[in-house]
Design a protein around this motif. Sequence first.
Motif, mmCIF file in Angstrom:
data_model
loop_
_atom_site.group_PDB
_atom_site.id
_atom_site.type_symbol
_atom_site.label_atom_id
_atom_site.label_comp_id
_atom_site.label_asym_id
_atom_site.label_seq_id
_atom_site.Cartn_x
_atom_site.Cartn_y
_atom_site.Cartn_z
ATOM 1 N N THR A 5 54.102 40.959 21.479
ATOM 2 C CA THR A 5 54.706 40.570 20.202
ATOM 3 C C THR A 5 54.920 41.777 19.291
ATOM 4 O OG1 THR A 5 53.601 38.429 20.372
ATOM 5 C CG2 THR A 5 54.426 39.055 18.205
ATOM 6 N N VAL A 6 53.909 42.613 19.153
ATOM 7 C CA VAL A 6 54.001 43.758 18.242
ATOM 8 C C VAL A 6 55.027 44.776 18.738
ATOM 9 C CG1 VAL A 6 52.723 45.730 17.295
ATOM 10 C CG2 VAL A 6 51.688 43.462 17.311
ATOM 11 N N ALA A 7 55.010 45.088 20.029
ATOM 12 C CA ALA A 7 55.948 46.074 20.564
ATOM 13 C C ALA A 7 57.402 45.621 20.379
ATOM 14 C CB ALA A 7 55.660 46.330 22.039
ATOM 15 N N LEU A 8 57.680 44.361 20.672
ATOM 16 C CA LEU A 8 59.046 43.859 20.496
ATOM 17 C C LEU A 8 59.433 43.779 19.021
ATOM 18 C CD1 LEU A 8 59.283 41.153 23.295
ATOM 19 C CD2 LEU A 8 60.288 43.448 23.270
ATOM 20 N N ALA A 9 58.468 43.490 18.173
ATOM 21 C CA ALA A 9 58.737 43.429 16.737
ATOM 22 C C ALA A 9 59.066 44.811 16.173
ATOM 23 C CB ALA A 9 57.545 42.832 15.993
ATOM 24 N N ILE A 10 58.596 45.854 16.817
ATOM 25 C CA ILE A 10 58.901 47.213 16.364
ATOM 26 C C ILE A 10 60.211 47.708 16.968
ATOM 27 C CG2 ILE A 10 58.167 49.621 16.552
ATOM 28 C CD1 ILE A 10 55.299 48.605 16.104
ATOM 29 N N ILE A 11 60.398 47.551 18.270
ATOM 30 C CA ILE A 11 61.563 48.149 18.931
ATOM 31 C C ILE A 11 62.851 47.377 18.672
ATOM 32 C CG2 ILE A 11 61.387 47.080 21.207
ATOM 33 C CD1 ILE A 11 61.838 50.637 21.369
ATOM 34 N N TYR A 12 62.776 46.060 18.549
ATOM 35 C CA TYR A 12 63.999 45.267 18.370
ATOM 36 C C TYR A 12 64.780 45.657 17.099
ATOM 37 C CZ TYR A 12 67.282 41.456 17.884
ATOM 38 O OH TYR A 12 68.430 40.732 17.728
#
Length: 192
Positions: free
Chosen positions: A147-154
């Motif tokens: 969740t956190v990684a996608l929330a940053i990269i997206y």
Amino acid sequence: MLPVFLSYYEEVIFCAVYSAWFIFEVALTCFIPMLWKGKFKYDEKGSRLLLLFSMFFSLLLTLSFSYISLYTGILLLPSWAFIAGMIIMVSGIAFRDWAAITLGRLYSPNGVLSSGPYKLVRHPAYGGTLIIVAGLSLAFRSAISLTVALAIIYPILRARAKREEQLLTKKLGNEYITYSEKVKRRFIPFLV
């Protein structure tokens, strides 16, 4: 062995896949732009460096959050998540590289590229990046890191894609507008 992996073999597989991704990213960053030389000037305002930083930062971030899941049990995914994550990550690498190779071979400074993965989505290389990060996070078996990684990269990819679309609309006009109306998805076929 990192405690996020259940076996030595998982760690070796992960290191091999991550190393392949790293090698492909260096090749794409260094060699593909050489193919474009003089064909198209792209005013990226440092976003390529931000993109590379965010992609490799995602490893540290996902690893950190996976430790939280591992030691607290909060949102820890089952062991099969590692295999699923590796399959997803390899798929993302393949999709991203297919996009970059297609762009490098068929680049047209005077028109829209609408073959290969560009038939499916407008920014397949960024879609590949999202898939890679999702697979990486899943391999660490942590829903928190996913969740956190996608929330940053997206948002970074979305901002970069919007900037590119503005430049392409300015340069190609109605041709790009027609293409973007035909190819609705920006990153991942049938999803985003």
